[in-house]
Design a protein around this motif. Structure first.
Motif: not given
Length: 252
Positions: A76-84, A86-89, A124-126
């Protein structure tokens, strides 16, 4: 960043059959039409079977189909971006991925234009995302704790940190591809035959794709001395690296 894959995890994974080589976890609005699509395209072009969640309908709860896709993936590759966050999914995906990590799955985080410390400490965004989640899930503190613990655990796994540079993007995708290739090769027996069987059908297929008689523009790459160089250590991997660099506009 150089990565070292846990040998115990690799050996335990050898006995399991996987449907996918790679599961991509990402926030669609941030990277779907850019980095993630480019990475997914390069991986698939080089024979790596990926699952990219670009067709499933989103809802409040993560789907059974998605959970099964995570479970049946080798990496699994987890791509953490600024709005990651914000999604409960995405957060539920992350929790499931880390559960699978304990059962032998290889997990590799990529920090895309975010600082790993923001992921780890929910800054931050998180942090903004979790402020909203706390209001919505104020009666479900266990869920919030699982999400926070998952972000902290994932941020401490060795991975890649992409900031904001085109040339870095080329190297970034190349590094991800090379690590995936190494993990896959460690799981797969490689058979090198002395004579090429069925080469004529392969030539016909390439000719069909190139469609030389058409008026369209096609891109072709010439890789020299294939037979000689492929005999060297990591020769095939070096050829794939060269192909990726040329495809992404990075020259030789």
């Amino acid at each position: 960043m150089a990565l070292s894959t846990n040998k115990r995890v690799l050996s335990s994974s050898l006995t399991k059959r996987y449907k996918y080589d790679v599961f991509l976890s990402f926030r669609g609005e941030d990277t779907r039409n850019g980095f993630t699509s480019n990475l997914n395209g390069i991986l698939r072009h080089n024979g790596i079977n990926t699952f990219m969640d670009d067709k499933l309908q989103r809802g409040e709860n993560i789907s059974t189909e998605l959970l099964e896709a995570i479970e049946s993936s080798r990496i699994s590759i987890i791509i953490f971006s600024k709005n990651y966050a914000s999604s409960t999914w995405c957060l539920d995906e992350l929790v499931k991925i880390l559960e699978c990590k304990n059962n032998g799955q290889v997990v590799l985080p990529a920090f895309y234009k975010v600082d790993p410390s923001d992921v780890r400490n929910q800054n931050g965004k998180f942090g903004e995302a979790f402020t909203k989640h706390e209001e919505k899930f104020k009666d479900n503190k266990k869920k919030m704790q699982r999400w926070r613990a998952a972000l902290k655990e994932a941020s401490n796994i060795s991975g890649w940190h992409y900031k904001n540079d085109h040339h870095q993007s080329i190297g970034f995708i190349q590094e991800v591809f090379e690590e995936i290739s190494r993990v896959k090769l460690n799981h797969t027996q490689v058979f090198v035959v002395k004579y090429l069987v069925g080469i004529d059908s392969r030539v016909e297929e390439i000719s069909w794709h190139l469609d030389i008689e058409s008026n369209d523009v096609h891109m072709k790459h010439l890789l020299e001395d294939v037979r000689e160089k492929s005999r060297r250590l990591n020769g095939i991997l070096q050829y794939k690296r060269q192909f990726i660099m040329r495809s992404l506009g990075g020259g030789n």
